[in-house]
Scaffold this motif. Structure first.
Motif, short mmCIF file in Angstrom:
data_model
loop_
_atom_site.label_atom_id
_atom_site.label_comp_id
_atom_site.label_asym_id
_atom_site.label_seq_id
_atom_site.Cartn_x
_atom_site.Cartn_y
_atom_site.Cartn_z
N THR A 1 69.48 114.77 85.29
CA THR A 1 69.50 114.59 86.74
C THR A 1 70.89 114.82 87.29
O THR A 1 71.86 114.24 86.80
CB THR A 1 69.03 113.16 87.10
N ASP A 2 70.98 115.70 88.29
CA ASP A 2 72.24 115.92 89.01
C ASP A 2 72.08 115.31 90.40
O ASP A 2 71.22 115.74 91.18
CB ASP A 2 72.55 117.41 89.12
N HIS A 3 72.90 114.30 90.67
CA HIS A 3 72.80 113.58 91.95
C HIS A 3 73.69 114.25 92.99
O HIS A 3 74.89 114.37 92.79
CB HIS A 3 73.19 112.11 91.77
N ILE A 4 73.08 114.68 94.09
CA ILE A 4 73.85 115.31 95.18
C ILE A 4 74.04 114.34 96.33
O ILE A 4 75.09 114.31 96.97
CB ILE A 4 73.17 116.62 95.64
N GLY A 5 73.02 113.52 96.61
CA GLY A 5 73.20 112.48 97.61
C GLY A 5 72.61 112.81 98.98
O GLY A 5 72.54 111.94 99.85
N PHE A 6 72.23 114.07 99.19
CA PHE A 6 71.53 114.47 100.41
C PHE A 6 70.18 115.05 100.01
O PHE A 6 70.04 115.57 98.89
CB PHE A 6 72.34 115.54 101.17
N PRO A 7 69.18 114.97 100.89
CA PRO A 7 67.86 115.54 100.54
C PRO A 7 67.99 117.01 100.12
O PRO A 7 68.58 117.82 100.84
CB PRO A 7 67.06 115.40 101.84
N VAL A 8 67.45 117.32 98.93
CA VAL A 8 67.51 118.69 98.41
C VAL A 8 66.16 119.36 98.68
O VAL A 8 65.13 118.86 98.24
CB VAL A 8 67.82 118.72 96.89
N THR A 9 66.18 120.45 99.43
CA THR A 9 64.92 121.10 99.82
C THR A 9 64.61 122.34 98.99
O THR A 9 63.51 122.87 99.04
CB THR A 9 64.95 121.50 101.30
N ASN A 10 65.60 122.80 98.21
CA ASN A 10 65.39 124.03 97.46
C ASN A 10 66.44 124.10 96.35
O ASN A 10 67.60 123.76 96.57
CB ASN A 10 65.56 125.23 98.41
N ALA A 11 66.03 124.53 95.15
CA ALA A 11 66.98 124.73 94.06
C ALA A 11 66.57 125.95 93.26
O ALA A 11 65.38 126.19 93.03
CB ALA A 11 67.05 123.50 93.16
N ARG A 12 67.56 126.73 92.85
CA ARG A 12 67.31 127.97 92.11
C ARG A 12 68.31 128.08 90.96
O ARG A 12 69.47 127.72 91.10
CB ARG A 12 67.51 129.19 93.01
N THR B 1 70.04 123.68 97.94
CA THR B 1 70.08 123.64 99.40
C THR B 1 69.81 122.22 99.86
O THR B 1 68.81 121.61 99.46
CB THR B 1 69.01 124.57 99.99
N THR B 2 70.69 121.68 100.70
CA THR B 2 70.57 120.28 101.13
C THR B 2 70.58 120.18 102.65
O THR B 2 71.12 121.05 103.35
CB THR B 2 71.70 119.44 100.54
N LEU B 3 70.01 119.08 103.15
CA LEU B 3 69.86 118.89 104.59
C LEU B 3 71.14 118.36 105.26
O LEU B 3 71.07 117.61 106.23
CB LEU B 3 68.68 117.95 104.89
N ASP B 4 72.31 118.77 104.78
CA ASP B 4 73.58 118.46 105.44
C ASP B 4 74.29 119.77 105.79
O ASP B 4 75.51 119.85 105.78
CB ASP B 4 74.47 117.57 104.56
N ASN B 5 73.48 120.80 106.10
CA ASN B 5 74.01 122.12 106.47
C ASN B 5 74.89 122.71 105.38
O ASN B 5 75.87 123.41 105.67
CB ASN B 5 74.81 122.04 107.79
N THR B 6 74.53 122.45 104.11
CA THR B 6 75.35 122.89 102.99
C THR B 6 74.48 123.40 101.84
O THR B 6 73.38 122.88 101.61
CB THR B 6 76.23 121.73 102.47
N ILE B 7 74.97 124.43 101.16
CA ILE B 7 74.37 124.91 99.91
C ILE B 7 75.43 124.70 98.84
O ILE B 7 76.60 125.02 99.05
CB ILE B 7 73.98 126.40 100.02
N ARG B 8 75.02 124.14 97.71
CA ARG B 8 75.98 123.85 96.65
C ARG B 8 75.67 124.64 95.39
O ARG B 8 74.50 124.76 95.01
CB ARG B 8 75.96 122.34 96.32
N LEU B 9 76.72 125.11 94.73
CA LEU B 9 76.58 125.77 93.44
C LEU B 9 77.06 124.81 92.36
O LEU B 9 78.21 124.35 92.39
CB LEU B 9 77.42 127.06 93.41
N LEU B 10 76.16 124.48 91.43
CA LEU B 10 76.48 123.53 90.37
C LEU B 10 76.49 124.23 89.02
O LEU B 10 75.74 125.18 88.79
CB LEU B 10 75.42 122.41 90.31
N ASP B 11 77.35 123.75 88.13
CA ASP B 11 77.32 124.20 86.74
C ASP B 11 76.08 123.59 86.08
O ASP B 11 75.87 122.38 86.13
CB ASP B 11 78.59 123.72 86.02
N LYS B 12 75.24 124.44 85.48
CA LYS B 12 73.98 123.94 84.92
C LYS B 12 74.20 122.99 83.76
O LYS B 12 73.41 122.06 83.55
CB LYS B 12 73.10 125.12 84.46
N ASN B 13 75.25 123.18 83.00
CA ASN B 13 75.46 122.38 81.79
C ASN B 13 75.97 120.97 82.07
O ASN B 13 75.52 120.01 81.45
CB ASN B 13 76.42 123.10 80.85
#
Length: 307
Positions: free
Chosen positions: A182-193, A204-216
């Motif tokens: 589990t990766d905790h972002i803290g804002f509602p996540v509506t889409n992940a790829r 993609t989160t509902l704070d007008n932001t898209i985040r790129l995370l390291d999968k590992n």
């Protein structure tokens, strides 16, 4: 700048019309030769996006359709929606092969695995269901209940399932090992790829932001802003080269960012209402957008548009 604009898919190739009401989902088939779409009018439509021609319309849902996905061999597809059903279809005959059941609220998302033997769905009921296409059973073979709120998107890659949730988390299920991270972002996540190289997760989160995370390790690599997304599900993805991020926006525009520098490289005045659905072509610099305005648009580079 001008050179970059010609090499980015910012040229409108076709506008696909036929749906009455919002088009929530559009998906290329795995080879990128055609696409399917679903929306509020309860229909699923098959298109040739390269010619702009409609091919077939499928009716089977009693409420709006939220997501669609096409099998690897192009002979079948899956759809899901507000009627709590996951429908497994035969493309050529237009018949429903199986009506999978088990969710107790609207189904937001559905995906095949690579072999198209398994369908995974995520629902407003906070669960993920796994269905076996090869058996004659209508019930799930597995149910995942880790999410504390609506499951908004599902992605399948190799032996991993990626799921996003309104509970503010992105979860990666390793089917081989039988574990979840589990990766905790803290804002509602509506889409992940997953990125195409499977090293990163785009959320993609509902704070007008898209985040790129390291999968590992889940570390934050970049943030992309400039679009509007605070209330509705708006999709984003990486273009086929993994060099750019593309996203819809609640103001109807589509934005493209440089992946590494996280700066906006293009903003397209694309739709008259929320640009909600995005599907990236698997091999060429092209993508589809769908909107609450009832249209689907096909975007290509200037070079591809001339071919």
């Amino acid at each position: 700048r001008s050179l970059q604009m010609t090499t980015l898919p910012t040229t409108l190739m076709h506008t696909l019309t036929g749906h009455t009401g919002p088009v929530y989902s559009v998906r290329f088939n795995p080879k990128g030769t055609y696409c399917v779409s679903g929306g509020q009018d309860r229909s699923i439509r098959l298109w040739n996006p390269h010619t702009g021609m409609p091919i077939k319309t499928y009716m089977g849902h009693s409420h709006e359709v939220h997501d669609v996905d096409v099998a690897t061999d192009n002979s079948r597809f899956v759809s899901c929606g507000k009627d709590q059903n996951v429908l497994y279809w035969d493309v050529s005959s237009g018949k429903i092969i199986r009506r999978f059941r088990g969710h107790i609220n609207r189904v937001n998302c559905c995906r095949f695995n690579k072999e198209s033997s398994i369908i995974v769905s995520g629902s407003y009921d906070s669960t993920i269901h796994v269905f076996d296409c090869r058996s004659n059973k209508f019930d799930p073979i597995q149910v995942m209940k880790e999410a504390a709120d609506s499951v908004t998107s599902i992605e399948f890659a190799d032996h991993e399932i990626l799921a996003s949730s309104v509970d503010g988390n992105v979860r990666t299920y390793d089917i081989r090992l039988g574990c979840v991270r589990t990766d905790h972002i803290g804002f509602p996540v509506t889409n992940a790829r997953f990125s195409h190289d499977h090293n990163c997760i785009l959320a993609t989160t509902l704070d007008n932001t898209i985040r790129l995370l390291d999968k590992n390790d889940g570390s934050l690599l970049a943030e992309y802003q400039g679009h509007r997304n605070s209330s509705y599900k708006v999709e984003s993805d990486l273009l086929c080269t993994d060099g750019h991020v593309v996203s819809g926006s609640e103001d109807g525009s589509i934005l493209l960012w440089d992946l590494v520098e996280a700066r906006i490289v293009a903003k397209i005045d694309a739709h008259k209402a929320i640009a909600c659905g995005i599907s990236v072509h698997p091999e060429e610099m092209s993508f589809l957008s769908s909107s609450v305005d009832g249209t689907i648009k096909v975007w290509k580079t200037a070079q591809l548009a001339q071919l």
